[in-house]
Design an enzyme around this catalytic site. Structure first.
Site, PDB file in Angstrom:
ATOM      1  N   HIS A  99       0.881  -1.165   0.000  1.00  0.00           N
ATOM      2  CA  HIS A  99       0.000   0.000   0.000  1.00  0.00           C
ATOM      3  C   HIS A  99       0.919   1.215   0.000  1.00  0.00           C
ATOM      4  O   HIS A  99       1.999   1.172   0.601  1.00  0.00           O
ATOM      5  CB  HIS A  99      -0.838   0.109   1.274  1.00  0.00           C
ATOM      6  CG  HIS A  99      -1.690  -1.069   1.604  1.00  0.00           C
ATOM      7  ND1 HIS A  99      -1.202  -2.202   2.193  1.00  0.00           N
ATOM      8  CD2 HIS A  99      -3.018  -1.267   1.459  1.00  0.00           C
ATOM      9  CE1 HIS A  99      -2.189  -3.061   2.391  1.00  0.00           C
ATOM     10  NE2 HIS A  99      -3.308  -2.524   1.941  1.00  0.00           N
ATOM     11  N   ASP A 102       2.368   1.992   3.339  1.00  0.00           N
ATOM     12  CA  ASP A 102       3.321   1.043   3.938  1.00  0.00           C
ATOM     13  C   ASP A 102       4.748   1.501   3.690  1.00  0.00           C
ATOM     14  O   ASP A 102       5.638   1.263   4.498  1.00  0.00           O
ATOM     15  CB  ASP A 102       3.234  -0.352   3.288  1.00  0.00           C
ATOM     16  CG  ASP A 102       1.863  -0.954   3.324  1.00  0.00           C
ATOM     17  OD1 ASP A 102       1.096  -0.626   4.235  1.00  0.00           O
ATOM     18  OD2 ASP A 102       1.564  -1.771   2.422  1.00  0.00           O
TER      19      ASP A 102
HETATM   20  C1  XUL Z   1      -7.268  -6.455   4.427  1.00  0.00           C
HETATM   21  C2  XUL Z   1      -6.507  -6.887   3.236  1.00  0.00           C
HETATM   22  C3  XUL Z   1      -5.690  -5.840   2.587  1.00  0.00           C
HETATM   23  C4  XUL Z   1      -5.638  -5.968   1.102  1.00  0.00           C
HETATM   24  C5  XUL Z   1      -4.945  -4.847   0.414  1.00  0.00           C
HETATM   25  O1  XUL Z   1      -8.022  -7.460   5.004  1.00  0.00           O
HETATM   26  O2  XUL Z   1      -6.551  -8.021   2.856  1.00  0.00           O
HETATM   27  O3  XUL Z   1      -4.422  -5.855   3.139  1.00  0.00           O
HETATM   28  O4  XUL Z   1      -5.040  -7.162   0.705  1.00  0.00           O
HETATM   29  O5  XUL Z   1      -5.419  -3.614   0.781  1.00  0.00           O
END
Ligand code: XUL
Ligand code: CO
Length: 437
Positions: A99, A102
């Site tokens: 993300h 992150d």
């Molecule tokens: C949350 C989840 C996230 C997604 C990406 O449950 O799975 O980390 O994979 O945003």
């Protein structure tokens, strides 16, 4: 700077090995059904769980002991980049996922936040060029910051919607810069707590508009990644709009987006929705929408997303069976959206957990290949539906049958005879295959 000095490159040593820092099943170059394990599995490390997560839970602060703990701010972000590439090399994983938040801290303004991101993205790009590691997907974190309290692309406040759009615009630029294979939309807080103050129709229309804008912008900048939506039924909101594969597909079809997206399916999200992972994969596959997988597992005794490393052979076998039957994972991969337990706080646990996940998937792949080569399930299914290949069944399948012709048949076809589904026998056969590979 090395962050994992005490661990060397993890090698395949095979089933007899008692070295915990070695693969017993994952042999990247071993060919299974005409492709190497590496090509089948396309593993990815999740940046957030491995480098950003600190092992906190609602009752306590982080427990993780990491060699990058001594840094803060942008220095910490840079240390994590170095740790990521050292880890990918040593664990022998070709891809990673992140993300935006992150990899770099938010600044006081969107401009400052984007500047922080640019610094780290250019560092990631250099490291990718020198290491050959690739980005499976990136995504935008539109759920942590308090501004997203009521969602992002389904927010009640147009200012928040605009901010989210700006964030995704930047995310698409970052994905293009780093050559991401996919771009993921997980609806972090795209859902609602109570219908009493919610305009569901407007929120869903706005979500579709948001996706249209993202598609248009990706096209405009020439970013050709596969777009993925990741379903999840609940958490953080009580009801998430992208509840499961079937709901998400219906949404995409309603808004004319079905040919623009595939699904990123997560095992623990499937179980939260009351499905198995293989159910979700089958639903996506039969609709031509299998995109990528977030590999983890939940705890059936707990009602939330525990994101454990996948160690359940039965599940990885059936998962890989579905993936192979669907023609493979394509541009997607198997991303370990999994975190070490709070009690597994040493750095070595990051290696041991990934080895466990990779070996469990490789084992599942071998078992699935055997199930397919020996046509174990195919022959059972073929036999079970044989009545649709001739006579009245063939008329139904070809579209020739009518209610009247079926009535005529039913009137003279008495009694009807069904046959056992032999579920218990089939499960034992799968056990035998898993333990034989
Ligand atoms: C949350 C989840 C996230 C997604 C990406 O449950 O799975 O980390 O994979 O945003
Ligand atoms: Co996920």
């Amino acid at each position: 700077m090395a962050y994992f000095d005490n661990v060397g490159k993890i090698q395949f040593e095979g089933k007899g090995s008692d070295n915990p820092f070695a693969f017993k099943h994952y042999n990247p170059q071993e060919v299974v059904l005409g492709k190497t394990m590496e090509e089948h599995l396309r593993f990815a490390v999740a940046y957030w769980h491995t480098f950003t997560g600190e092992g906190s839970d609602p009752f306590g602060v982080g427990t993780a002991v990491r060699n990058w703990d001594r840094y803060s701010g942008m220095d910490l972000a840079k240390a994590r980049v170095e740790a990521n590439f050292e880890f990918l090399d040593k664990i022998n994983v070709p891809y990673y996922c992140f993300h935006d938040r992150d990899i770099a801290p938010e600044g006081a303004t969107l401009q400052e936040t984007n500047k922080n991101l640019d610094v780290i993205v250019s560092m990631l790009k250099d490291n990718m060029a020198s290491s050959g590691k690739k980005l499976l997907w990136n995504t935008a974190n539109m759920f942590t910051n308090p501004r997203f309290v009521f969602g992002a692309a389904t927010a009640v406040n147009a200012d928040v919607y605009a901010y989210a759009a700006a964030q995704v615009k930047k995310g698409l630029e970052v994905g293009k810069e780093l050559g991401a294979e996919n771009y993921v939309f997980w609806g972090g807080r795209e859902g609602y707590e109570t219908l009493l103050n919610t305009d569901m129709a407007l929120e869903l229309d706005n979500l579709a508009r948001f996706f249209q804008m993202a598609i248009a912008y990706a096209k405009e900048i020439g970013f050709d990644a596969q777009f993925l939506i990741e379903p999840k039924p609940k958490e953080p909101t009580k009801h998430q709009y992208d509840f499961d594969a079937a709901t998400t597909i219906a949404f995409l079809q309603k808004y004319g987006l079905a040919d623009k997206f595939k699904l990123n399916l997560e095992a623990n999200h499937a179980t939260l929705a009351g499905h198995t992972f293989e159910h979700e994969i089958r639903v996506a596959a039969i609709n031509g929408m299998l995109g990528s997988l977030d590999a983890n597992q939940g705890d059936l005794l707990l009602g939330w997303d525990t994101d454990e490393f996948p160690t359940d052979l039965y599940s990885t076998t059936l998962t890989m069976f579905e993936v192979i039957k669907a023609g493979g994972i394509g541009r997607g991969g198997i991303n370990f959206d999994a975190k070490v337990r709070r009690g597994s706080f040493e750095q070595d646990d990051l290696f041991l957990a990934h080895i466990a996940g990779m070996d469990t998937y490789a084992w599942g792949l071998k078992a699935a290949a055997k199930l397919i080569e020996e046509r174990v399930l195919d022959s059972i299914v073929e036999e079970r539906y044989r009545s649709f290949r001739e006579g009245i069944g063939a008329d139904i399948v070809s579209g020739k049958a009518t209610l009247a012709s079926l009535e005529q048949y039913a009137l003279q076809n008495n009694p009807i005879k069904n046959e056992s589904g032999r579920q218990e026998r089939i499960k034992l056969m799968i056990n035998e295959i898993i333990y034989s590979v």
